[in-house]
Design a protein around this motif. Structure first.
Motif, mmCIF file in Angstrom:
data_model
loop_
_atom_site.group_PDB
_atom_site.id
_atom_site.type_symbol
_atom_site.label_atom_id
_atom_site.label_comp_id
_atom_site.label_asym_id
_atom_site.label_seq_id
_atom_site.Cartn_x
_atom_site.Cartn_y
_atom_site.Cartn_z
ATOM 1 N N ALA A 9 121.921 16.314 27.471
ATOM 2 C CA ALA A 9 123.002 16.019 26.527
ATOM 3 C C ALA A 9 123.965 17.207 26.450
ATOM 4 C CB ALA A 9 122.435 15.689 25.151
ATOM 5 N N ALA A 10 123.420 18.426 26.456
ATOM 6 C CA ALA A 10 124.263 19.624 26.422
ATOM 7 C C ALA A 10 125.130 19.714 27.672
ATOM 8 C CB ALA A 10 123.392 20.874 26.279
ATOM 9 N N GLN A 11 124.587 19.321 28.818
ATOM 10 C CA GLN A 11 125.375 19.358 30.054
ATOM 11 C C GLN A 11 126.545 18.385 29.975
ATOM 12 O OE1 GLN A 11 124.605 21.601 32.708
ATOM 13 N NE2 GLN A 11 126.729 21.093 33.106
ATOM 14 N N VAL A 12 126.296 17.198 29.428
ATOM 15 C CA VAL A 12 127.384 16.229 29.236
ATOM 16 C C VAL A 12 128.449 16.830 28.327
ATOM 17 C CG1 VAL A 12 128.001 14.001 28.191
ATOM 18 C CG2 VAL A 12 125.941 14.188 29.613
ATOM 19 N N ARG A 13 128.003 17.382 27.204
ATOM 20 C CA ARG A 13 128.952 17.924 26.230
ATOM 21 C C ARG A 13 129.710 19.129 26.799
ATOM 22 N NH1 ARG A 13 131.573 16.390 23.598
ATOM 23 N NH2 ARG A 13 131.442 17.705 21.766
ATOM 24 N N ALA A 14 129.037 19.987 27.560
ATOM 25 C CA ALA A 14 129.718 21.139 28.152
ATOM 26 C C ALA A 14 130.817 20.691 29.103
ATOM 27 C CB ALA A 14 128.704 22.034 28.871
ATOM 28 N N LYS A 46 113.337 21.777 15.867
ATOM 29 C CA LYS A 46 112.145 22.118 16.662
ATOM 30 C C LYS A 46 112.453 22.228 18.155
ATOM 31 C CE LYS A 46 109.636 21.869 12.959
ATOM 32 N NZ LYS A 46 109.671 23.077 12.167
ATOM 33 N N THR A 47 113.562 21.601 18.590
ATOM 34 C CA THR A 47 113.877 21.552 20.018
ATOM 35 C C THR A 47 115.317 21.983 20.256
ATOM 36 O OG1 THR A 47 114.460 19.215 19.825
ATOM 37 C CG2 THR A 47 112.208 19.721 20.528
ATOM 38 N N ILE A 48 115.587 22.384 21.495
ATOM 39 C CA ILE A 48 116.922 22.855 21.864
ATOM 40 C C ILE A 48 117.171 22.581 23.341
ATOM 41 C CG2 ILE A 48 116.136 25.190 22.442
ATOM 42 C CD1 ILE A 48 118.796 26.241 21.238
ATOM 43 N N GLY A 49 118.428 22.396 23.674
ATOM 44 C CA GLY A 49 118.889 22.340 25.057
ATOM 45 C C GLY A 49 120.220 23.058 25.123
ATOM 46 N N ILE A 50 120.426 23.829 26.165
ATOM 47 C CA ILE A 50 121.649 24.621 26.323
ATOM 48 C C ILE A 50 122.172 24.392 27.730
ATOM 49 C CG2 ILE A 50 122.671 26.939 26.232
ATOM 50 C CD1 ILE A 50 120.106 27.778 24.632
ATOM 51 N N ALA A 51 123.497 24.285 27.853
ATOM 52 C CA ALA A 51 124.091 24.117 29.176
ATOM 53 C C ALA A 51 125.460 24.784 29.215
ATOM 54 C CB ALA A 51 124.231 22.638 29.528
ATOM 55 N N ILE A 52 125.863 25.116 30.419
ATOM 56 C CA ILE A 52 127.178 25.689 30.679
ATOM 57 C C ILE A 52 127.848 24.842 31.743
ATOM 58 C CG2 ILE A 52 128.429 27.655 31.657
ATOM 59 C CD1 ILE A 52 126.111 29.439 30.671
ATOM 60 N N ALA A 53 129.111 24.492 31.493
ATOM 61 C CA ALA A 53 129.944 23.888 32.537
ATOM 62 C C ALA A 53 130.887 24.987 33.017
ATOM 63 C CB ALA A 53 130.732 22.714 31.991
ATOM 64 N N GLN A 54 130.935 25.166 34.311
ATOM 65 C CA GLN A 54 131.792 26.203 34.888
ATOM 66 C C GLN A 54 132.995 25.531 35.531
ATOM 67 O OE1 GLN A 54 129.645 29.072 37.165
ATOM 68 N NE2 GLN A 54 131.468 29.991 38.028
ATOM 69 N N THR A 55 134.190 25.926 35.120
ATOM 70 C CA THR A 55 135.403 25.332 35.668
ATOM 71 C C THR A 55 135.768 26.005 36.990
ATOM 72 O OG1 THR A 55 136.782 26.845 34.381
ATOM 73 C CG2 THR A 55 136.279 24.692 33.385
ATOM 74 N N ASP A 56 136.753 25.443 37.677
ATOM 75 C CA ASP A 56 137.150 25.966 38.982
ATOM 76 C C ASP A 56 137.595 27.428 38.924
ATOM 77 O OD1 ASP A 56 136.564 23.564 40.179
ATOM 78 O OD2 ASP A 56 138.621 22.811 40.076
ATOM 79 N N ASP A 57 138.142 27.852 37.785
ATOM 80 C CA ASP A 57 138.578 29.247 37.668
ATOM 81 C C ASP A 57 137.443 30.184 37.250
ATOM 82 O OD1 ASP A 57 138.251 28.741 34.956
ATOM 83 O OD2 ASP A 57 140.328 29.199 34.411
ATOM 84 N N GLY A 58 136.209 29.642 37.133
ATOM 85 C CA GLY A 58 135.050 30.460 36.799
ATOM 86 C C GLY A 58 134.753 30.571 35.315
ATOM 87 N N SER A 59 135.551 29.932 34.467
ATOM 88 C CA SER A 59 135.326 29.991 33.024
ATOM 89 C C SER A 59 134.098 29.187 32.635
ATOM 90 C CB SER A 59 136.541 29.430 32.280
ATOM 91 O OG SER A 59 137.679 30.197 32.546
ATOM 92 N N GLY A 79 123.849 15.454 35.300
ATOM 93 C CA GLY A 79 122.678 15.932 36.029
ATOM 94 C C GLY A 79 122.995 16.322 37.455
ATOM 95 N N SER A 80 124.072 15.765 38.003
ATOM 96 C CA SER A 80 124.438 16.092 39.372
ATOM 97 C C SER A 80 125.475 17.219 39.439
ATOM 98 C CB SER A 80 124.997 14.846 40.076
ATOM 99 O OG SER A 80 126.208 14.443 39.473
ATOM 100 N N ALA A 81 125.911 17.723 38.286
ATOM 101 C CA ALA A 81 126.918 18.789 38.264
ATOM 102 C C ALA A 81 126.311 20.089 38.781
ATOM 103 C CB ALA A 81 127.440 18.995 36.843
ATOM 104 N N ALA A 82 127.098 20.782 39.566
ATOM 105 C CA ALA A 82 126.652 22.061 40.104
ATOM 106 C C ALA A 82 126.683 23.123 39.014
ATOM 107 C CB ALA A 82 127.562 22.479 41.255
ATOM 108 N N SER A 83 125.739 24.024 39.056
ATOM 109 C CA SER A 83 125.696 25.121 38.098
ATOM 110 C C SER A 83 125.246 26.362 38.846
ATOM 111 C CB SER A 83 124.727 24.781 36.961
ATOM 112 O OG SER A 83 124.976 25.567 35.842
ATOM 113 N N SER A 84 125.900 27.473 38.576
ATOM 114 C CA SER A 84 125.546 28.708 39.266
ATOM 115 C C SER A 84 124.239 29.265 38.709
ATOM 116 C CB SER A 84 126.669 29.736 39.102
ATOM 117 O OG SER A 84 126.717 30.194 37.759
#
Length: 187
Positions: A100-105, A165-178, A60-65
């Protein structure tokens, strides 16, 4: 003339070698989805309660663009457009599944697998809500990752499962922008 050709060949080979050393390998990372989407059976883990509060708090504290947040919204919209066009109900956004998706990402930036780094199944981030998971890495747009998931029978099956019935989506961005994508589904 033979000596000149030999000197030229050695000079060319040396130049080529220095180019590879200075610039690194010519191989580039390729966007990929995992081999199979993950599904948790309704009875799988029955009576077990897993909530990884520490991982959820850190995620939850991870930065996301803003671009990553917008891409998650765009995939959510593409999924629901397709589901509705095929006579299914739209999925409802779930903050629990997004967490949960943010953790997994974040976890798949190290080990790209439906098994978590601690050796447990994907759904042990929050067993109260996680029943299906799609993962992807190195797709830098909503359209590209959505297309890849829909071209995979098991990933498309998760997306088009009328029981979810429900969904959550997240992206983790690495230092190289991936970008590393996690999509979690629930009932």
């Amino acid at each position: 003339m033979k000596k000149f050709k030999k000197v030229l060949a050695v000079a060319f080979a040396t130049c080529l070698a220095f180019t590879f050393i200075a610039c690194g390998s010519t191989e580039t990372a390729t966007a990929a989805i995992d081999d199979q989407a993950a599904v948790r059976g309704l009875d799988e883990g029955a009576g077990e309660y897993w909530i990884d509060d520490e991982a959820i708090a850190l995620a939850g504290s991870a930065a996301s663009s803003q671009a990553a947040l917008d891409a998650c919204t765009a995939v959510f919209n593409l999924i629901n457009q397709n589901r509705i066009a095929n006579g299914l109900s739209a999925l409802v956004w779930s903050e629990s599944l997004k967490n949960a998706a943010q953790v997994r990402a974040i976890e798949i930036t190290d080990v790209f697998s439906h098994t978590r780094p601690n050796g447990t199944a994907f759904w042990t981030v929050d067993s109260n809500c996680q029943y299906g998971e799609n993962l992807a890495k190195l797709y830098q747009s909503a359209d590209s990752v959505y297309t890849a998931w829909m071209n995979s029978p098991t990933h498309a099956a998760n997306i088009m499962d009328g029981g979810y019935k429900t969904i959550g989506i997240a992206i983790a961005q690495t230092d190289d922008g991936s970008w590393y994508w996690a999509q979690e589904f629930g009932y």
